[in-house]
Design an enzyme around this catalytic site. Structure first.
Site, PDB file in Angstrom:
ATOM      1  N   THR A   1      49.792 -11.462  63.965  1.00  0.00           N
ATOM      2  CA  THR A   1      51.202 -10.958  63.666  1.00  0.00           C
ATOM      3  C   THR A   1      51.970 -11.295  64.881  1.00  0.00           C
ATOM      4  OG1 THR A   1      50.436  -9.504  61.991  1.00  0.00           O
ATOM      5  CG2 THR A   1      52.570  -9.039  63.024  1.00  0.00           C
ATOM      6  N   CYS A   2      51.415 -11.145  66.095  1.00  0.00           N
ATOM      7  CA  CYS A   2      52.137 -11.599  67.223  1.00  0.00           C
ATOM      8  C   CYS A   2      52.717 -12.931  67.295  1.00  0.00           C
ATOM      9  CB  CYS A   2      51.485 -10.966  68.401  1.00  0.00           C
ATOM     10  SG  CYS A   2      50.900  -9.410  68.526  1.00  0.00           S
ATOM     11  N   THR A   3      51.842 -13.747  66.925  1.00  0.00           N
ATOM     12  CA  THR A   3      52.058 -15.289  67.061  1.00  0.00           C
ATOM     13  C   THR A   3      52.735 -15.688  65.865  1.00  0.00           C
ATOM     14  OG1 THR A   3      50.010 -15.356  68.396  1.00  0.00           O
ATOM     15  CG2 THR A   3      50.773 -17.414  67.187  1.00  0.00           C
TER      16      THR A   3
END
Length: 187
Positions: A74-76
């Site tokens: 999700t961060c990436t």
């Protein structure tokens, strides 16, 4: 019970008990909130010898967003790229700087930053020992899956070193209120 009443009835002991209670109570952390001064903590940019103290974010509007981990899905795929894409819109609304913070080492954060933002539009800073996360009280124990305590997912709007807005994900990891579009709506 009688002994406790007589101790509490004595003004000097009552004050001592109250003082002890207040000291103990004040050590209980609460998550960062609007109006709090941004804590002063050393983060790292690119290498262990390149310290960046968060007190340097005291000029103008700064957006700080925290992620549970570099290179995590999700961060990436969503969170960090959203801020990279929205940078011009954020700057048009007066934001001076956008900073991503994660509990990782500075080399990982630098590599992740280059992979997502090759032009270096936003800063990717390492909170190596989760000191910033602890100071904000946004830690999340992900030892079982990521090896250590991490950040909850959040976004802060900071002006002149004071937190003006806090968007902290309710479950710590979801992406419902800490996106760049959510910060844009606050400006």
């Amino acid at each position: 019970m009688l002994a406790i009443r007589s101790v509490v009835a004595q003004p000097s002991l009552r004050g001592l008990l109250l003082h002890r209670f207040i000291q103990t109570s004040s050590s209980l952390n609460m998550p960062v909130k609007a109006g709090d001064k941004l804590p002063s903590v050393d983060l790292y940019e690119g290498a262990p010898d390149k310290k960046v103290n968060t007190s340097s974010f005291n000029q103008g509007k700064v957006v700080i967003f925290g992620v549970p981990g570099a290179f995590t899905p999700t961060c990436t795929k969503d969170h960090a790229p959203g801020f990279v894409s929205a940078l011009d819109s954020l700057k048009a609304k007066g934001v001076k700087e956008v900073v991503c913070v994660s509990v990782n080492d500075p080399f990982v954060m630098a590599a992740w930053g280059r992979s997502l933002d090759p032009n270096g539009k936003i800063r990717f800073l390492a909170d190596t020992c989760a000191e910033f996360a602890k100071a904000l009280d946004v830690t999340l124990d992900l030892t079982a899956v990521l090896g250590n305590v991490r950040n909850k997912r959040y976004a802060l709007l900071v002006e002149q070193g004071v937190v003006k807005k806090v968007n902290l994900e309710p479950d710590g990891t979801g992406l419902t209120c800490s996106r760049a579009s959510d910060i844009l709506n606050l400006l």
